[in-house]
Design a protein around this motif. Structure first.
Motif, PDB file in Angstrom:
ATOM      1  N   ASP A  52      31.758 -18.118 -34.215  1.00  0.00           N
ATOM      2  CA  ASP A  52      31.715 -16.666 -34.045  1.00  0.00           C
ATOM      3  C   ASP A  52      32.601 -15.932 -35.049  1.00  0.00           C
ATOM      4  O   ASP A  52      32.360 -14.765 -35.356  1.00  0.00           O
ATOM      5  CB  ASP A  52      32.119 -16.279 -32.610  1.00  0.00           C
ATOM      6  N   ARG A 204      42.408 -10.946 -29.709  1.00  0.00           N
ATOM      7  CA  ARG A 204      41.615 -12.160 -29.884  1.00  0.00           C
ATOM      8  C   ARG A 204      42.385 -13.269 -30.594  1.00  0.00           C
ATOM      9  O   ARG A 204      41.993 -14.418 -30.553  1.00  0.00           O
ATOM     10  CB  ARG A 204      40.315 -11.854 -30.633  1.00  0.00           C
ATOM     11  N   ARG A 245      37.933 -17.480 -25.739  1.00  0.00           N
ATOM     12  CA  ARG A 245      37.274 -17.834 -27.000  1.00  0.00           C
ATOM     13  C   ARG A 245      37.366 -19.332 -27.252  1.00  0.00           C
ATOM     14  O   ARG A 245      36.385 -19.978 -27.628  1.00  0.00           O
ATOM     15  CB  ARG A 245      37.916 -17.081 -28.169  1.00  0.00           C
ATOM     16  N   ARG A 249      34.067 -21.942 -27.189  1.00  0.00           N
ATOM     17  CA  ARG A 249      33.768 -22.812 -28.338  1.00  0.00           C
ATOM     18  C   ARG A 249      33.598 -24.265 -27.907  1.00  0.00           C
ATOM     19  O   ARG A 249      32.881 -25.032 -28.546  1.00  0.00           O
ATOM     20  CB  ARG A 249      34.896 -22.713 -29.367  1.00  0.00           C
ATOM     21  N   LEU A 254      30.668 -18.092 -20.780  1.00  0.00           N
ATOM     22  CA  LEU A 254      31.423 -16.845 -20.825  1.00  0.00           C
ATOM     23  C   LEU A 254      31.085 -16.022 -19.582  1.00  0.00           C
ATOM     24  O   LEU A 254      29.914 -15.722 -19.320  1.00  0.00           O
ATOM     25  CB  LEU A 254      31.081 -16.057 -22.088  1.00  0.00           C
ATOM     26  N   LEU A 293      30.705 -13.869 -28.755  1.00  0.00           N
ATOM     27  CA  LEU A 293      31.068 -15.203 -28.272  1.00  0.00           C
ATOM     28  C   LEU A 293      29.891 -15.945 -27.658  1.00  0.00           C
ATOM     29  O   LEU A 293      29.828 -17.174 -27.719  1.00  0.00           O
ATOM     30  CB  LEU A 293      32.183 -15.091 -27.228  1.00  0.00           C
ATOM     31  N   SER A 294      28.982 -15.219 -27.010  1.00  0.00           N
ATOM     32  CA  SER A 294      27.884 -15.880 -26.296  1.00  0.00           C
ATOM     33  C   SER A 294      26.664 -14.969 -26.301  1.00  0.00           C
ATOM     34  O   SER A 294      26.789 -13.763 -26.072  1.00  0.00           O
ATOM     35  CB  SER A 294      28.298 -16.170 -24.853  1.00  0.00           C
TER      36      SER A 294
END
Length: 595
Positions: A52, A204, A245, A249, A254, A293-294
């Motif tokens: 991402d 983040r 995050r 990964r 999420l 992220l998703s």
């Protein structure tokens, strides 16, 4: 000049790295990420992965963010790459100036103050003064490891204790005010957080940007977040994002929840991909962040009325950004439950089962829109049906909007079918014909019905309600939706105008192909009157295997309406028509009733 960290973060956030790399590298989906052949060394088996926010080649070791990729593939310098990406993202690169340098120095100073305060709060929690707060956290089932991992702390009870604790580090009250940890009172600076359990809020990258505090006891407000500062914006920040995050990964789902404790409880239970907004409804910026992220995060709000309203607001916001590769799921919780209470009562395994059953937005949307709305009269149903169409039309991707219209209208008409378990009527075929395969026969009849409307658009409004119930393949359903749109907005329902509308949508060629295929079964008479075309259309409709139940439901509904409105001549005429159509369907005859 060194560019401000917050500007570079915003640039990276607004520039999807997979999109930039995909211009020169053919990428394919690999789980949650994408991969391709590395552009930095020759290879035939892909070992170049795009995540991402960065890329990594497991073959040659090349690694970096989107700025690094532009620099390495184009030969551009750092500032040249930044300016190129900023122009695409609609951002203005900060100019070198004393003011810009001062602003960056100010942000750095705030970050240092917040980091120092976080360590003090953690120390307070494990001192005698923090015993009640530590007991509270343990009483919520949180382990020492979880408390440490999330950096939880205690604000202290005495006024000015934070300022006193940081005085030895040279941090002054005015700096604490600037960082959102104190505020100016009538008689000088006062603490923003007093007698509260403290939750660090990070960006983040894991840097502390603010705090949230929960009061001990029954005081109000129960939760308080720090104010807006140069490093903190509520509408852009999500609690737990940094840790989520890493978990996503590694394969975690999420999950968007409502509160701090929900995020922490889920993480401790093995669901590390949880995040939460900070006392506000989800914003466009929040959705953009979770979609980075998703492609399909799960919205899991509380099971009370407020949680359902929040979920509906999220749907309303998300519709204008849905795309074939970007959607949502919804997990409905039992009444009065939140993720924290549910996972403590049922355990992680039961929550995992619920999570696996989360419904995509396409399945949850109809129920959300229907909740609390009456549909007992034709007027109410017509208004609700129009709302369904309007909701689908808000989706910017035309093909996706078409699919949603078809799905929502299918649910709308399915509500009026016979109840599950009732005996299904067999398909009725024309006299003297051999019963063909039911699925193939219905498919060909649907195509003929569609082609009849292409050549006689004036029929669309008369048969639209019945036709929306007919199951069509996606390509045909797109044409049907386009016909509905045309009839709703056109001043004149003629074939020339209809095909002009289809051309604008890029569907005219597809419609001509459908006409050619339908001609193998029936070649329409171009000189046929509208009444003759309507008779033919209804004859095919009557032969569909679901039509008897559909017509009976419509007839019964009209009959109830007419009994309550016996002075409505139009209702009486429609009731006669549906009685005749139902009679013809049961007899297996072609119709001759006017439409």
């Amino acid at each position: 000049m060194a560019l401000p960290a917050n500007f570079l973060d915003e640039l990276r956030a607004r520039t999807p790295i997979a999109g930039v790399i995909g211009r020169s590298v053919k990428l394919t989906r690999s789980g949650r990420d994408t991969k391709g052949c590395c552009p930095f060394h020759g290879e035939k088996t892909p070992s170049f992965y795009v995540y991402d926010d960065h890329f990594h080649c497991f073959g040659c070791g090349e690694h970096g963010d989107v700025i690094t990729f532009v620099m390495k593939t184009t030969g551009a310098g750092f500032m040249e790459a930044v300016e190129s990406l900023a122009q695409e993202a609609g951002l203005e690169v900060p100019k070198a100036s004393p003011q810009a340098a001062q602003a960056e120095q100010r942000r750095a100073g705030i970050s240092e103050v917040l980091e120092a305060a976080g360590k003090i709060f953690q120390r307070f929690l494990h001192e005698p003064q923090g015993k009640s707060a530590l007991d509270y956290l343990r009483g919520r089932g949180l382990s020492e490891e979880t408390i440490r991992r999330f950096g939880l702390g205690w604000s202290g009870e005495g006024r000015g204790v934070l300022a006193a604790a940081l005085r030895g580090q040279g941090i002054k009250p005015e700096q604490l005010i600037e960082a959102g940890l104190m505020k100016q009172g009538e008689h000088g600076p006062v603490d923003m957080f007093f007698s509260r359990v403290m939750f660090p809020i990070t960006d983040r990258r894991g840097n502390v940007i603010s705090f949230g505090g929960r009061i001990m006891g029954d005081g109000q407000p129960k939760y308080v977040n720090g104010p807006e500062t140069p490093v903190f914006s509520k509408r852009r920040s999500l609690y737990g994002l940094h840790l989520a995050r890493d978990a996503v990964r590694k394969g975690a789902q999420l999950i968007v929840v409502e509160g701090y404790i929900d995020v922490i409880a889920l993480a401790q239970g093995g669901f590390g991909g949880a995040v939460a907004p900070l006392g506000t409804a989800l914003t466009e910026e929040h959705l953009a962040e979770v979609w980075r992220l998703s492609p399909e995060p799960v919205i899991c709000f509380d099971g009370d009325a407020a949680g359902r309203r929040a979920a509906l607001k999220t749907v309303d916001l998300a519709l204008t950004a849905l795309a074939p590769d970007r959607s949502l799921k919804f997990l409905n919780l039992p009444e009065k439950d939140d993720p924290d209470s549910l996972i403590r009562r049922e355990g992680p395994a039961a929550f995992k089962a619920r999570l696996d059953g989360a419904r995509p937005i396409s399945a949850a949307l109809y129920d959300m829109l229907a909740e609390g709305g009456g549909r007992a009269t034709p007027e109410a149903r017509a208004a609700f049906r129009q709302r369904l169409i309007e909701v689908a039309n808000r989706i910017p991707d035309k093909n996706l909007a078409s699919e949603y219209r078809s799905m929502l209208l299918e649910r709308f008409f399915a509500e009026r079918r016979v109840k599950p378990g009732a005996p299904k009527k067999p398909a009725v075929f024309a006299r003297g014909s051999a019963p063909p395969d039911a699925g193939e026969a219905n498919f060909r009849r649907g195509r003929l019905m569609l082609v009849t409307l292409l050549s006689h658009p004036a029929l669309i409004n008369d048969v639209d309600e019945a036709f929306a119930r007919v199951a069509l393949p996606p390509a045909y359903a797109k044409i049907r939706d386009a016909l509905h749109e045309f009839a709703a907005g056109a001043k004149s329902l003629d074939t020339e105008g209809l095909f002009a509308h289809l051309s604008l949508l890029g569907l005219a060629e597809e419609a001509r192909l459908i006409e050619a295929l339908a001609a193998e079964d029936h070649r329409p008479d171009p000189d046929a009157s509208l009444a003759e075309a309507a008779e033919k259309w209804w004859s095919w409709y009557i032969l569909m295997d679901f039509s008897v139940e559909m017509l009976r439901a419509q007839r019964d509904e009209l009959e109830q309406f007419w009994k309550a409105h016996q002075d409505d001549a139009g209702a009486w005429e429609r009731l006669i028509k549906y009685n005749e159509l139902l009679r013809q369907a049961l007899a297996g005859e072609y119709g001759s009733a006017e439409n």
